[in-house]
Write a protein that holds these residues in place. Structure first.
Motif, mmCIF file in Angstrom:
data_model
loop_
_atom_site.group_PDB
_atom_site.id
_atom_site.type_symbol
_atom_site.label_atom_id
_atom_site.label_comp_id
_atom_site.label_asym_id
_atom_site.label_seq_id
_atom_site.Cartn_x
_atom_site.Cartn_y
_atom_site.Cartn_z
ATOM 1 N N LEU A 108 41.145 32.282 33.073
ATOM 2 C CA LEU A 108 41.801 32.881 34.250
ATOM 3 C C LEU A 108 42.509 34.173 33.870
ATOM 4 O O LEU A 108 42.431 35.191 34.582
ATOM 5 N N LYS A 109 43.243 34.147 32.747
ATOM 6 C CA LYS A 109 43.944 35.353 32.294
ATOM 7 C C LYS A 109 42.938 36.461 31.944
ATOM 8 O O LYS A 109 43.141 37.637 32.291
ATOM 9 N N LEU A 110 41.869 36.052 31.286
ATOM 10 C CA LEU A 110 40.866 37.061 30.931
ATOM 11 C C LEU A 110 40.234 37.662 32.176
ATOM 12 O O LEU A 110 39.939 38.873 32.218
ATOM 13 N N SER A 111 40.034 36.868 33.190
ATOM 14 C CA SER A 111 39.465 37.383 34.440
ATOM 15 C C SER A 111 40.401 38.383 35.094
ATOM 16 O O SER A 111 39.978 39.438 35.590
ATOM 17 N N SER A 112 41.724 38.053 35.088
ATOM 18 C CA SER A 112 42.701 39.009 35.665
ATOM 19 C C SER A 112 42.731 40.308 34.863
ATOM 20 O O SER A 112 42.780 41.418 35.418
ATOM 21 N N TYR A 113 42.695 40.141 33.540
ATOM 22 C CA TYR A 113 42.689 41.352 32.710
ATOM 23 C C TYR A 113 41.431 42.190 32.968
ATOM 24 O O TYR A 113 41.462 43.418 33.014
ATOM 25 N N GLU A 114 40.347 41.489 33.153
ATOM 26 C CA GLU A 114 39.092 42.200 33.391
ATOM 27 C C GLU A 114 39.125 42.976 34.693
ATOM 28 O O GLU A 114 38.652 44.112 34.781
ATOM 29 N N GLU A 115 39.718 42.377 35.725
ATOM 30 C CA GLU A 115 39.848 43.076 37.003
ATOM 31 C C GLU A 115 40.729 44.305 36.875
ATOM 32 O O GLU A 115 40.428 45.375 37.433
ATOM 33 N N MET A 116 41.822 44.157 36.098
ATOM 34 C CA MET A 116 42.706 45.308 35.886
ATOM 35 C C MET A 116 41.959 46.433 35.123
ATOM 36 O O MET A 116 42.049 47.603 35.489
ATOM 37 N N LEU A 117 41.242 46.047 34.088
ATOM 38 C CA LEU A 117 40.522 47.051 33.304
ATOM 39 C C LEU A 117 39.393 47.695 34.106
ATOM 40 O O LEU A 117 39.045 48.859 33.887
ATOM 41 N N GLN A 118 38.840 46.931 35.038
ATOM 42 C CA GLN A 118 37.775 47.494 35.863
ATOM 43 C C GLN A 118 38.290 48.649 36.702
ATOM 44 O O GLN A 118 37.631 49.686 36.825
ATOM 45 N N SER A 119 39.486 48.489 37.294
ATOM 46 C CA SER A 119 40.067 49.587 38.071
ATOM 47 C C SER A 119 40.395 50.779 37.181
ATOM 48 O O SER A 119 40.186 51.947 37.553
ATOM 49 N N VAL A 120 40.906 50.487 35.977
ATOM 50 C CA VAL A 120 41.201 51.588 35.044
ATOM 51 C C VAL A 120 39.918 52.323 34.655
ATOM 52 O O VAL A 120 39.876 53.550 34.557
ATOM 53 N N LYS A 121 38.847 51.542 34.457
ATOM 54 C CA LYS A 121 37.566 52.160 34.078
ATOM 55 C C LYS A 121 37.071 53.107 35.158
ATOM 56 O O LYS A 121 36.587 54.218 34.877
ATOM 57 N N GLU A 122 37.207 52.666 36.429
ATOM 58 C CA GLU A 122 36.773 53.528 37.524
ATOM 59 C C GLU A 122 37.560 54.821 37.562
ATOM 60 O O GLU A 122 37.017 55.908 37.772
ATOM 61 N N GLN A 123 38.884 54.717 37.331
ATOM 62 C CA GLN A 123 39.718 55.932 37.308
ATOM 63 C C GLN A 123 39.316 56.857 36.144
ATOM 64 O O GLN A 123 39.239 58.085 36.301
ATOM 65 N N MET A 124 39.071 56.246 34.994
ATOM 66 C CA MET A 124 38.680 57.056 33.837
ATOM 67 C C MET A 124 37.320 57.727 34.067
ATOM 68 O O MET A 124 37.095 58.870 33.654
ATOM 69 N N ASP A 125 36.422 57.007 34.753
ATOM 70 C CA ASP A 125 35.128 57.609 35.069
ATOM 71 C C ASP A 125 35.291 58.813 35.981
ATOM 72 O O ASP A 125 34.618 59.847 35.815
#
Length: 919
Positions: free
Chosen positions: A240-257
């Motif tokens: 569950l924690k990894l899934s939340s972290y993954e969602e957070m990193l996904q938004s960061v990835k989009e911003q970095m892109d």
């Protein structure tokens, strides 16, 4: 299928560090069935790459080959066609849609199931599974990393049925255990059923023991299961924690892109701006011509050194701007097209200005040279002046005008001519033709006048000086020439009819005068002395010495001014020199196209032939005149011409000077050969007087003169071989014709003619020491000696004729076999007859006979050879030898008779001496 799977794993995927997870036998839908295999593979190294590989059996059928591979991340849709009914068809949507038909529905479902699990395990992007039974996908448990098989022959499906159904090979340890077990049972091989029953009983015992052990450890099992449940709860929380972290990193990835894309666009814009600036700077720096250069091209002074330098720099700058290597697309820019057109207009304008100015310079220089030439000729033709004295005062220096000042002035434009050659070859070629046209006429007049003066100096006559009076008046002629040249300077290819007309008239006058010189009677060589021949040699050498630097200087100027290659490897001939006004070079090369190197070399030769076309005819006329004056002059000309040809060939064997002098040398060599042939013919045609003694023949004296002159001329000469060949021919003719004249001589005995002439030849060859005639010298000496002896013997029979006849009879009897002491008993040769003959020749009579003999010999011999004393001394020796011979015959044939000659040897010596002194 299992065997195929093992074979593919071993042969194809293991060498590529891949594991084969699933395989399906397929063929393309709607086509002729060509079976192949679709394989789902993963790499053994991280990061794991999942691929779908198409494997096809080779045409030979003995092995499989990898045909194509797709990355699983490129797979968008898996279409099973029908989720309810069994259907072997399915589609895979990569960059395009691939339609397949599986060999069985079970293989298709197993392959799609493996694809689904790999998608769940390794890919973020989920693949769309269309027309796939949801019940089939739900029954399949979630694939974890632990569930992925580690063995090469396992599948990631996790289904027990596939594992059970698949055949598995025994490993080495299992094989070893079975072998030990079979060795412990004697009938394991002979009675397999008993052995199998025994194993079954032991397995049941072991199963019971295991069940008892499990039941005994139920408490530990419950504890273990409890721990596993707690561990699973912790794992769920971590996931569950990894899934939340993954969602957070996904938004960061989009911003970095987005930031990365923005930075890329900014970088691209900056790069384009830098490139655009570079292109603009390139065009500005390479296609911008300074205002000063433009003004120099349009209005620059081409007469001053400073103006020429400015125009040269401007022309070079313009050429650099026009020849700049434009990059792709530059030629489509309007500004570039306009600038190129502007440069073309400037080039055309300056080319016209330059060509017109240089043509005017040619005309001006030609006019100045023509004025100088007419001043000289007009002064020589002033009435009231003695022509011979005028020539002696003003033409004593046999020199050609110096064109160095003209060359120096024109060489200032050499760089501009090079520019014109590379930019507008048509105008360059027009200037070349005009220069050749002007210079050919100028050089023709200068060279013809030069050769006329040389001919006058050679002949020493004043008759030919009247040619100067035939020249037109100085003012009118120069005006006519100048108007003609200025009229043609307006256009480079303009007509030069006036020049041609005047040149033809002048050439006709000079040809007529030259022919009058050549028509003079041939002067006898006897009328010329060494000083005359030396004078001719100096004049001929002066002519060649003046022509050589003139041609070399003009050739060097042409190569520098017109920027042509000066040296060439293939020599040309005069026959190849066509009139360049006919457009030979124009037909070979279009306007604006520069000549290749080989044609440039050929162009120098043709220009020189055009400019100096009168040199070879004038040299041939001069050679003909020298040959008419004295045929021996061909010796001087052969040596001098050979030396100058050799010198010219050392400088450049293919130059115009070398070729021209080589052609003239051929003429000189022919004259030399003709001189030798004429001498031989004169020998054959010589006639002797029947009333006077022969003496030294004329051609023998002429050979002595020729040999003496030739040895002095050909000393250290390059053509010594030609002279040696001529010597051989001449001496052979001399020998033959001396004998011929001797045989025809009536007044002088043959032996005297042979003796005197061969003595003269021997003395000449001994004095000159001609190495190639050593054999002829020995032959001449032998002939002289033989004929001297023959003449002496023949002449000595006259004073004691009867005594000679008497003793000849005695010798004849002895030869017939009569003994010498018995000869005296012969009636005709007894002692009384001997005394009677001896009494007829007393000392006084002998002296008288010798005196008559001396007088006769004196009449036979010539004074110039001075052989009288030699012949008289030989006769004296021969007379004494005969006296001794007679005394010996008397002693042998008339022993004890006391008969002796009435004179002694001493008397003979006294008689001969007194006779010689008295005469």
């Amino acid at each position: 299928m299992t065997a195929i799977k093992h074979a593919l794993q071993r042969d194809i995927f293991t060498p590529n560090d891949e594991r084969l997870l699933s395989i399906v036998n397929v063929c393309k839908a709607g086509k002729k069935k060509k079976n192949c295999f679709l394989c789902a593979t993963v790499t053994t190294e991280r990061p794991v790459q999942v691929k779908v590989v198409k494997v096809k059996k080779s045409d030979k059928g003995d092995f499989y080959k990898r045909q194509i591979a797709w990355a699983l991340r490129d797979l968008a849709v898996v279409d099973a066609k029908d989720a309810i009914k069994e259907n072997p068809e399915f589609d895979l949507h990569f960059e395009k849609i691939y339609k397949w038909v599986a060999s069985s529905t079970a293989e298709k479902n197993a392959f799609i199931s493996c694809i689904w699990k790999l998608n769940q395990r390794y890919l973020r992007k989920k693949i769309d599974f269309v027309n796939v039974s949801s019940q089939l996908l739900e029954e399949l448990p979630k694939v974890t990393e632990e569930s992925v098989p580690s063995g090469e022959n396992q599948s990631v499906t996790g289904g027990d049925e596939e594992v059970v159904d698949e055949y598995q090979e025994l490993n080495a340890r299992e094989e070893q255990d079975i072998e030990i077990m079979m060795e412990g049972c004697e009938y394991a091989i002979s009675n397999a059923e008993a052995f199998a029953e025994k194993l079954s009983r032991e397995l049941q015992v072991l199963d019971g023991a295991n069940i008892q052990s499990i039941m005994a450890s139920e408490k530990q099992v419950n504890i273990l299961m409890k721990l596993l449940d707690e561990a699973l709860k912790e794992v769920d929380q971590i996931e569950l924690k990894l899934s939340s972290y993954e969602e957070m990193l996904q938004s960061v990835k989009e911003q970095m892109d987005q930031i990365s894309e923005s930075n890329h666009l900014i970088h691209l814009s900056n790069t384009n701006n830098v490139k655009l600036l570079s292109e603009i700077e390139f065009l500005v720096n390479h296609m911008d011509l300074a205002k000063g250069h433009i003004k120099a091209l349009q209005e620059g002074d081409l007469a001053s050194s400073r103006g020429i330098e400015a125009c040269t720099n401007a022309a070079d700058a313009l050429l650099q701007c026009m020849n700049v290597a434009l990059r792709p697309g530059h030629d489509m820019l309007l500004a570039v097209k306009q600038q190129q057109q502007r440069f073309s207009d400037l080039r055309e304008l300056f080319a016209r200005r330059l060509a017109s100015h240089l043509n005017n310079v040619f005309v001006q220089q030609f006019t100045q040279a023509l004025l100088q030439l007419y001043n000289r000729s007009y002064f020589l033709s002033v009435p009231g002046h003695d022509q011979s004295s005028t020539l002696a005062q003003h033409s004593i220096e046999l020199t050609l005008p110096n064109h160095h000042p003209f060359h120096r002035d024109l060489l200032r434009y050499a760089k501009l001519m090079e520019w014109l050659k590379s930019t507008d070859y048509g105008k360059y070629e027009g200037l070349t033709k005009n220069y050749m046209d002007y210079l050919s006429r100028l050089y023709e007049r200068e060279i013809k006048d030069f050769f006329e003066v040389a001919k006058i100096k050679m002949t020493g006559t004043t008759k030919e000086s009247k040619k100067f009076a035939t020249l037109p008046r100085k003012e009118s002629a120069v005006k006519q020439e100048t108007e003609s040249l200025h009229g043609s300077s307006g256009k480079l290819t303009g007509s030069t009819s006036s020049l041609n007309k005047l040149s033809v008239q002048s050439s006709g006058n000079r040809r007529s005068q030259s022919s009058s010189l050549l028509d003079m009677g041939n002067m006898s060589a006897s009328d010329l002395d060494v000083a005359d021949r030396t004078k001719f040699d100096k004049i001929f050498e002066q002519v060649l010495s003046e022509l050589e630097p003139l041609c070399l200087a003009e050739q060097d100027f042409i190569s520098k001014f017109f920027k042509l290659q000066q040296h060439q490897s293939i020599p040309g001939t005069m026959a190849e020199a066509e009139d360049l006004d006919g457009g030979t070079l124009s037909r070979q090369h279009n306007c604006g196209t520069p000549l290749p190197v080989s044609s440039e070399k050929d162009m120098i030769r043709q220009m020189m032939i055009k400019i100096f076309r009168c040199i070879e005819p004038e040299l041939n006329n001069l050679i003909a005149l020298g040959d008419k004056i004295d045929s021996f002059n061909s010796l001087y000309m052969l040596v001098k011409m050979s030396h100058h040809v050799w010198t010219a060939q050392n400088v450049d064997p293919a130059s115009f000077l070398s070729t021209t002098l080589g052609n003239v040398l051929v003429t000189v060599k022919r004259n030399f050969d003709k001189c030798i042939s004429n001498q031989i013919r004169q020998m054959e045609e010589v006639k002797i007087s029947k009333k006077s003694k022969v003496g030294i023949l004329p051609f023998v004296a002429e050979f002595e003169e020729f040999a003496g002159l030739a040895e002095s001329i050909f000393k250290n000469a390059e053509r010594r071989g030609d002279l040696d060949k001529a010597y051989t021919k001449l001496i052979r003719g001399v020998f033959v014709n001396v004998e011929k004249v001797a045989n025809e001589s009536q007044k002088t005995p043959r032996d005297v003619v042979m003796m005197e002439n061969f003595h003269h030849i021997f003395a000449t060859l001994s004095r000159l020491k001609i190495s190639c005639l050593e054999a002829e010298k020995k032959d001449a000496k032998q002939k002289y000696t033989d004929h001297l002896q023959s003449y002496v013997i023949y002449s000595l029979g006259q004073p004691l004729e009867k005594l000679n006849h008497f003793f000849e009879g005695v010798e004849a009897r002895v030869a017939q076999g009569i003994r010498e002491e018995e000869v005296s008993y012969q009636l005709a040769f007894n002692k009384q007859e001997l005394r009677k003959v001896i009494k007829e020749y007393p000392g006084k009579e002998v002296k008288k006979g010798l005196d008559n003999l001396y007088k006769k010999v004196d009449k036979h011999l010539c004074e110039e050879e001075n052989l009288l004393q030699v012949v008289w001394h030989s006769m004296q020796d021969e007379f004494i030898r005969q006296y001794k011979h007679f005394e010996g015959l008397i002693a042998r044939c008339y022993p004890g008779s006391g008969v002796t000659m009435e004179f002694t040897i001493q008397d003979i010596l006294d008689y001969c001496s007194s006779i010689a002194q008295s005469h």
